[in-house]
Design an enzyme around this catalytic site. Structure first.
Site, PDB file in Angstrom:
ATOM      1  N   GLN A   1      22.762   1.283  13.539  1.00  0.00           N
ATOM      2  CA  GLN A   1      22.836  -0.183  13.464  1.00  0.00           C
ATOM      3  C   GLN A   1      23.804  -0.611  12.362  1.00  0.00           C
ATOM      4  O   GLN A   1      23.762  -0.101  11.245  1.00  0.00           O
ATOM      5  CB  GLN A   1      21.421  -0.737  13.193  1.00  0.00           C
ATOM      6  CG  GLN A   1      21.327  -2.247  13.154  1.00  0.00           C
ATOM      7  CD  GLN A   1      21.573  -2.908  14.502  1.00  0.00           C
ATOM      8  OE1 GLN A   1      21.321  -2.336  15.553  1.00  0.00           O
ATOM      9  NE2 GLN A   1      22.090  -4.121  14.469  1.00  0.00           N
TER      10      GLN A   1
ATOM     11  N   LYS B   1      15.424  -4.048  20.336  1.00  0.00           N
ATOM     12  CA  LYS B   1      15.970  -2.914  21.078  1.00  0.00           C
ATOM     13  C   LYS B   1      14.876  -1.899  21.398  1.00  0.00           C
ATOM     14  O   LYS B   1      14.765  -1.425  22.534  1.00  0.00           O
ATOM     15  CB  LYS B   1      17.082  -2.225  20.266  1.00  0.00           C
ATOM     16  CG  LYS B   1      18.382  -3.027  20.242  1.00  0.00           C
ATOM     17  CD  LYS B   1      19.380  -2.482  19.216  1.00  0.00           C
ATOM     18  CE  LYS B   1      20.608  -3.386  19.163  1.00  0.00           C
ATOM     19  NZ  LYS B   1      21.534  -3.061  18.066  1.00  0.00           N
TER      20      LYS B   1
ATOM     21  N   ASP C   1      26.588   2.999  22.092  1.00  0.00           N
ATOM     22  CA  ASP C   1      27.341   1.807  21.668  1.00  0.00           C
ATOM     23  C   ASP C   1      28.775   1.843  22.217  1.00  0.00           C
ATOM     24  O   ASP C   1      29.449   0.815  22.259  1.00  0.00           O
ATOM     25  CB  ASP C   1      27.442   1.783  20.133  1.00  0.00           C
ATOM     26  CG  ASP C   1      26.497   0.791  19.477  1.00  0.00           C
ATOM     27  OD1 ASP C   1      26.156  -0.218  20.118  1.00  0.00           O
ATOM     28  OD2 ASP C   1      26.115   1.033  18.315  1.00  0.00           O
TER      29      ASP C   1
HETATM   30  N1  GUN Z   1      25.074  -4.879  14.855  1.00  0.00           N
HETATM   31  C1  GUN Z   1      25.321  -6.018  15.532  1.00  0.00           C
HETATM   32  N2  GUN Z   1      25.709  -5.744  16.806  1.00  0.00           N
HETATM   33  C2  GUN Z   1      25.715  -4.394  16.922  1.00  0.00           C
HETATM   34  C3  GUN Z   1      26.009  -3.499  17.993  1.00  0.00           C
HETATM   35  O1  GUN Z   1      26.368  -3.877  19.106  1.00  0.00           O
HETATM   36  N3  GUN Z   1      25.851  -2.177  17.711  1.00  0.00           N
HETATM   37  C4  GUN Z   1      25.458  -1.734  16.496  1.00  0.00           C
HETATM   38  N4  GUN Z   1      25.355  -0.426  16.324  1.00  0.00           N
HETATM   39  N5  GUN Z   1      25.174  -2.532  15.482  1.00  0.00           N
HETATM   40  C5  GUN Z   1      25.297  -3.860  15.702  1.00  0.00           C
END
Ligand code: GUN
Length: 291
Positions: free
Chosen positions: A98, A54, A121
């Site tokens: 996360q 990311k 998100d």
């Molecule tokens: N962990 C796995 N997928 C995601 C996601 O889309 N957002 C977040 N914040 N954590 C994740």
């Protein structure tokens, strides 16, 4: 017959290029560089990989990307204070906490603490509600946005099609169903307790599978010509002792029946990150227009 493969890797690169161009335009017009901060609590190895991807791609699109690493024993009060500080920081346009979080932290409370306009998100209840109502100001979760984009590369008009979403999570299944409804599909949501899953799947023109059960959907569950999107990604060991990523759809069978199909890896995964960047750019553009 062999299904068209939907190349998420290539399509995600197009999305990232569009975002990078938007970032450059915004900076030229306003001097603002979009900023994304990812909060990582503890040391989950899979999360480490996702977070690195990311942040690298955020920087590649010309945005500011940062990771805030907090120890696994961080208290909820400390995490909420960190979120509050980022909420108040004008250089931060997107905040992502996360998942998974260590078990002592309350996910709902953390998500509610993120300022809705920075919740890239799309998990804050205000964004969930706005997404459900199809409102323009909604920040929509990244994976469903990416999946809808993939579907639209093969089916331009989804109106009247029968869509089945398998998996009812807040991250994928529920927002996905709402987006497909917004495209005028006739939408059903199935889940692990659905008793007649194969029959329901066979009626679907568009099938999105997000269960985390490797190989759940078999070739003979599919309507011939269906558009099939596999959101699953599970690490499985090969007989040679290597790690292989497998989806929720039995690919070798499905490719004989589907009209179009996403591979795993290289399907949905890259789209999720691309739409995180896109949501961050949108958040920065809205912040500039509020100034
Ligand atoms: N962990 C796995 N997928 C995601 C996601 O889309 N957002 C977040 N914040 N954590 C994740």
């Amino acid at each position: 017959m062999s299904a068209q493969l939907i190349d998420g890797k290539a399509i995600a690169a197009e999305v990232r290029a569009r975002v990078a161009a938007g970032v450059a335009r915004l900076a030229a017009r306003s001097g603002v560089v979009p900023g994304l901060t990812v909060i990582l609590v503890g040391e989950d190895p899979a999360s480490e990989v996702y977070v690195r991807t990311k942040v690298t791609q955020t920087a590649a699109a010309g945005m500011r990307g940062a990771v805030l690493r907090l120890p696994a024993e961080t208290t909820e009060a400390e995490l909420l204070a960190t979120v509050a500080r980022l909420n108040a920081d004008p250089a931060v346009h997107g905040i992502l906490v996360q998942f998974p979080l260590p078990a002592h932290l309350d996910v709902a409370r953390v998500v509610e603490a993120i300022a809705p306009e920075k919740d890239v998100d799309g998990f804050n209840p205000l964004n969930v509600g706005r997404t459900a109502a199809g409102l323009r100001e909604a920040i929509v979760p990244c994976t469903p946005l990416g999946v809808l984009h993939l579907i639209k590369t093969v089916r331009v008009d989804l109106g009247g099609l029968s869509a089945l979403v398998v998996g009812a999570s807040n991250v994928v299944g529920r927002p996905m169903a709402r987006l497909l409804l917004g495209e005028h599909c006739t939408v059903s949501i199935a889940h692990v307790r659905t008793t007649d899953l194969p029959e329901r799947a066979r009626a679907a023109d568009v099938l999105v599978v997000a269960t985390g059960v490797p190989g759940l959907v078999r070739g003979d569950w599919l309507k011939p010509g269906a558009t099939v999107i596999d959101v699953g990604i599970t690490r499985a060991a090969t007989p040679e002792g290597k790690v292989r990523l497998v989806g929720d759809v039995a690919f070798d069978e499905a490719v004989q029946v589907a009209g179009a199909l996403t591979p795993v890896p290289g399907g949905v995964g890259p789209m999720t990150v691309a739409y995180l960047l896109s949501n961050t750019l949108d958040a920065a553009e809205r912040a500039v227009s509020r100034r």
